[in-house]
Design a protein around this motif. Structure first.
Motif, PDB file in Angstrom:
ATOM      1  N   GLY A  55       0.818  -1.198   0.000  1.00  0.00           N
ATOM      2  CA  GLY A  55       0.000   0.000   0.000  1.00  0.00           C
ATOM      3  C   GLY A  55       0.853   1.249   0.000  1.00  0.00           C
ATOM      4  O   GLY A  55       2.035   1.217   0.347  1.00  0.00           O
ATOM      5  N   SER A  56       0.245   2.367  -0.393  1.00  0.00           N
ATOM      6  CA  SER A  56       0.930   3.660  -0.429  1.00  0.00           C
ATOM      7  C   SER A  56       0.056   4.721   0.219  1.00  0.00           C
ATOM      8  O   SER A  56      -1.174   4.604   0.251  1.00  0.00           O
TER       9      SER A  56
ATOM     10  N   VAL B  69      -3.575   0.515  -3.242  1.00  0.00           N
ATOM     11  CA  VAL B  69      -2.879  -0.745  -3.029  1.00  0.00           C
ATOM     12  C   VAL B  69      -2.393  -1.200  -4.399  1.00  0.00           C
ATOM     13  O   VAL B  69      -3.138  -1.138  -5.385  1.00  0.00           O
ATOM     14  N   TYR B  70      -1.134  -1.661  -4.466  1.00  0.00           N
ATOM     15  CA  TYR B  70      -0.520  -1.994  -5.749  1.00  0.00           C
ATOM     16  C   TYR B  70      -0.157  -3.472  -5.840  1.00  0.00           C
ATOM     17  O   TYR B  70       0.185  -4.112  -4.846  1.00  0.00           O
ATOM     18  N   ARG B  71      -0.208  -3.961  -7.089  1.00  0.00           N
ATOM     19  CA  ARG B  71       0.442  -5.216  -7.449  1.00  0.00           C
ATOM     20  C   ARG B  71       1.455  -4.892  -8.542  1.00  0.00           C
ATOM     21  O   ARG B  71       1.094  -4.331  -9.583  1.00  0.00           O
ATOM     22  N   VAL B  72       2.733  -5.259  -8.299  1.00  0.00           N
ATOM     23  CA  VAL B  72       3.820  -4.924  -9.204  1.00  0.00           C
ATOM     24  C   VAL B  72       4.613  -6.190  -9.507  1.00  0.00           C
ATOM     25  O   VAL B  72       4.926  -6.974  -8.596  1.00  0.00           O
ATOM     26  N   ALA B  73       4.949  -6.419 -10.775  1.00  0.00           N
ATOM     27  CA  ALA B  73       5.697  -7.608 -11.179  1.00  0.00           C
ATOM     28  C   ALA B  73       7.108  -7.575 -10.604  1.00  0.00           C
ATOM     29  O   ALA B  73       7.801  -6.559 -10.695  1.00  0.00           O
ATOM     30  N   LEU B  74       7.533  -8.681 -10.037  1.00  0.00           N
ATOM     31  CA  LEU B  74       8.848  -8.734  -9.419  1.00  0.00           C
ATOM     32  C   LEU B  74       9.983  -8.815 -10.435  1.00  0.00           C
ATOM     33  O   LEU B  74      11.104  -8.388 -10.142  1.00  0.00           O
ATOM     34  N   ASP B  75       9.716  -9.341 -11.611  1.00  0.00           N
ATOM     35  CA  ASP B  75      10.811  -9.482 -12.561  1.00  0.00           C
ATOM     36  C   ASP B  75      11.276  -8.151 -13.133  1.00  0.00           C
ATOM     37  O   ASP B  75      12.478  -7.897 -13.267  1.00  0.00           O
TER      38      ASP B  75
ATOM     39  N   ALA C 270      -5.407  -0.556  -6.837  1.00  0.00           N
ATOM     40  CA  ALA C 270      -6.764  -0.484  -6.307  1.00  0.00           C
ATOM     41  C   ALA C 270      -6.877   0.727  -5.392  1.00  0.00           C
ATOM     42  O   ALA C 270      -6.087   0.887  -4.465  1.00  0.00           O
ATOM     43  N   GLU C 271      -7.863   1.566  -5.641  1.00  0.00           N
ATOM     44  CA  GLU C 271      -8.027   2.787  -4.868  1.00  0.00           C
ATOM     45  C   GLU C 271      -8.781   2.517  -3.571  1.00  0.00           C
ATOM     46  O   GLU C 271      -9.758   1.767  -3.541  1.00  0.00           O
ATOM     47  N   THR C 272      -8.308   3.116  -2.482  1.00  0.00           N
ATOM     48  CA  THR C 272      -9.021   3.079  -1.205  1.00  0.00           C
ATOM     49  C   THR C 272      -9.513   4.492  -0.905  1.00  0.00           C
ATOM     50  O   THR C 272      -9.321   5.407  -1.699  1.00  0.00           O
TER      51      THR C 272
ATOM     52  N   GLY D 174      -5.657  -3.065   5.278  1.00  0.00           N
ATOM     53  CA  GLY D 174      -6.369  -1.988   5.940  1.00  0.00           C
ATOM     54  C   GLY D 174      -5.997  -0.634   5.377  1.00  0.00           C
ATOM     55  O   GLY D 174      -5.045  -0.486   4.606  1.00  0.00           O
ATOM     56  N   SER D 175      -6.764   0.394   5.797  1.00  0.00           N
ATOM     57  CA  SER D 175      -6.540   1.752   5.315  1.00  0.00           C
ATOM     58  C   SER D 175      -6.933   2.750   6.394  1.00  0.00           C
ATOM     59  O   SER D 175      -7.676   2.426   7.329  1.00  0.00           O
ATOM     60  N   HIS D 176      -6.430   3.979   6.239  1.00  0.00           N
ATOM     61  CA  HIS D 176      -6.873   5.061   7.112  1.00  0.00           C
ATOM     62  C   HIS D 176      -8.361   5.378   6.905  1.00  0.00           C
ATOM     63  O   HIS D 176      -8.933   6.145   7.676  1.00  0.00           O
ATOM     64  N   ASP D 177      -8.964   4.805   5.876  1.00  0.00           N
ATOM     65  CA  ASP D 177     -10.402   5.031   5.663  1.00  0.00           C
ATOM     66  C   ASP D 177     -11.257   4.214   6.625  1.00  0.00           C
ATOM     67  O   ASP D 177     -12.488   4.202   6.499  1.00  0.00           O
TER      68      ASP D 177
END
Length: 416
Positions: free
Chosen positions: A267-268, A273-279, A287-289, A309-312
């Motif tokens: 999360g940022s 929330v992100y999914r990023v390729a490891l290669d 995904a926006e919260t 979880g989120s601050h929301d």
């Protein structure tokens, strides 16, 4: 003459070349780590259950009707709002729990303190969660030092000053402890430290602006990844530790990174929330919260679900492939700690001073247990009991005689 710690760790390091450092449940015979590989002969327990930091314990059970069996006060006493350290299990079923008061305690299931060790700076104490490997407790503190304590006695083996502060949790693999370190500049670094001597064996100063995130090590894709307050996810090849790539978000990455299925999940503070390729570091989804994300995700392979979880004030259950929302559960306060998947349940704490047990497929609340302060540690399950820590009460932080933050044991209600 008994073998030296160097000999023991060296032998285990060789065994671990074909084994695994992290395990799902150190008290379970024939344990399997979160990579699905056999665990090495030397039990290792760490924050989020292993090097992948997935926070998933498929065989764990939680009480159907809970009661607080005991509370150990004095664990957390400070006003720093970062997520508090989480308890981790020992191979014998005890708990190791640090706190922002600057102490590390080993506590047995009856709530008795086996030993207490202290770090040298107690203004903010400890917020990172230890890794326990080969009879040693490794933990970083806000004095910028990484510590190694004897698991049996609490004796300090060594202290290595690496920077100005450490708020992240260490990882252990093959005789090396990996940890993110902060400097006042603000800047930071990732370090690899020899587990026996405390000597630095690797360092990279690319992460900047107080890296507070906890790294993940994914052996299948040969990547070590960590986030930083500069909003960037950094990746190195493993085991040669050559810098591979970076991925930028719109704000700080403060929580732990989890890896699964060739990707990093995190999360940022840019409210995603992100999914990023490891290669190669390519974005696969975001995904926006409704607010900042400081919580680290729990990623369950069996259901393909990401819980975060989120601050929301919501716990979000997301599809791991698409990032689409499956359900959300609304608490009455920010969620900055990490959720834990335990069997059929998701456990999570909130700023509303409550620890929740939710049905993982629907998000329906099964039970709640109240603390005195914000519940921001990741709940830990050992032998059917749930353990968590909370922040000190507002009355205490305001200078009154209110209760300090404690370690709670939640077991089954009488007759349950």
């Amino acid at each position: 003459m008994p073998p030296s710690r160097r000999a023991v760790l060296g032998a285990i390091g060789l065994a671990a070349t074909g084994g695994v450092a992290g395990c799902l449940d150190s008290s379970t015979p024939g344990r399997i780590d979160d990579a699905g590989l056999p665990a090495s002969a030397a039990a290792t327990t760490s924050f989020r259950g292993g090097l992948h930091r997935r926070g998933v314990y498929p065989d764990a059970t939680v009480p159907a009707e809970p009661r607080v069996e005991w509370t150990l006060r004095g664990v957390n006493t400070g006003d720093h709002t970062a997520a508090k350290a989480s308890p981790v299990a020992t191979p014998e079923g005890d708990l190791v729990v640090p706190g922002d008061a600057g102490d590390v305690r080993r506590v047995n299931p009856d709530g008795d303190v086996v030993w207490t060790a202290a770090v040298e700076e107690t203004a903010r104490g400890i917020h990172g969660t230890p890794v326990v490997a080969n009879g040693t407790v490794y933990v970083g503190a806000y004095d910028g030092a990484l510590y190694a304590f004897d698991l049996g006695t609490g004796e300090r083996f060594w202290r290595r000053v690496l920077g100005d502060a450490i708020g992240s949790s260490p990882g252990y693999h093959d005789g090396t402890v990996y940890i993110a370190v902060e400097y006042y500049d603000p800047s930071g670094a990732m370090f690899g430290v020899d587990a026996v001597t405390g000597e630095v064996v690797w360092a990279d100063h690319r992460p900047t602006d107080h890296p507070h995130s906890t790294c993940a090590l994914d052996r299948e894709t040969e990547r070590l990844v960590v986030g930083s307050n500069d909003g960037t996810l950094y990746a190195w090849t493993y085991p040669d530790l050559t810098f591979a790539w970076s991925f930028s978000t719109g704000d700080a990455i403060k929580g732990p990174i989890a890896t699964y299925d060739g990707s990093a999940f995190f999360g940022s503070w840019d409210e995603h929330v992100y999914r990023v390729a490891l290669d190669d570091g390519a974005r696969e989804w975001a995904a926006e919260t409704g607010d900042m994300v400081m919580s680290g995700p729990a990623v369950e392979a069996a259901t393909g679900t990401v819980y975060v979880g989120s601050h929301d004030s919501r716990l979000h259950a997301l599809d791991a492939v698409t990032g689409n929302t499956r359900w959300t559960f609304d608490t009455d306060g920010s969620i900055i700690g990490c959720p834990t998947v335990a069997g059929d349940h998701v456990l999570v704490g909130s700023y509303d001073r409550t620890c929740y047990a939710l049905e993982k497929l629907t998000g329906e609340a099964r039970w709640t247990v109240d603390g005195v302060g914000y519940v921001t540690s990741a709940p830990t399950v050992v032998d059917g009991a749930v353990y968590f820590t909370d922040r000190a009460s507002e009355a205490h932080l305001d200078g009154g005689d209110g209760p300090t933050g404690g370690l709670y044991k939640v077991g089954p209600a009488a007759g349950g």
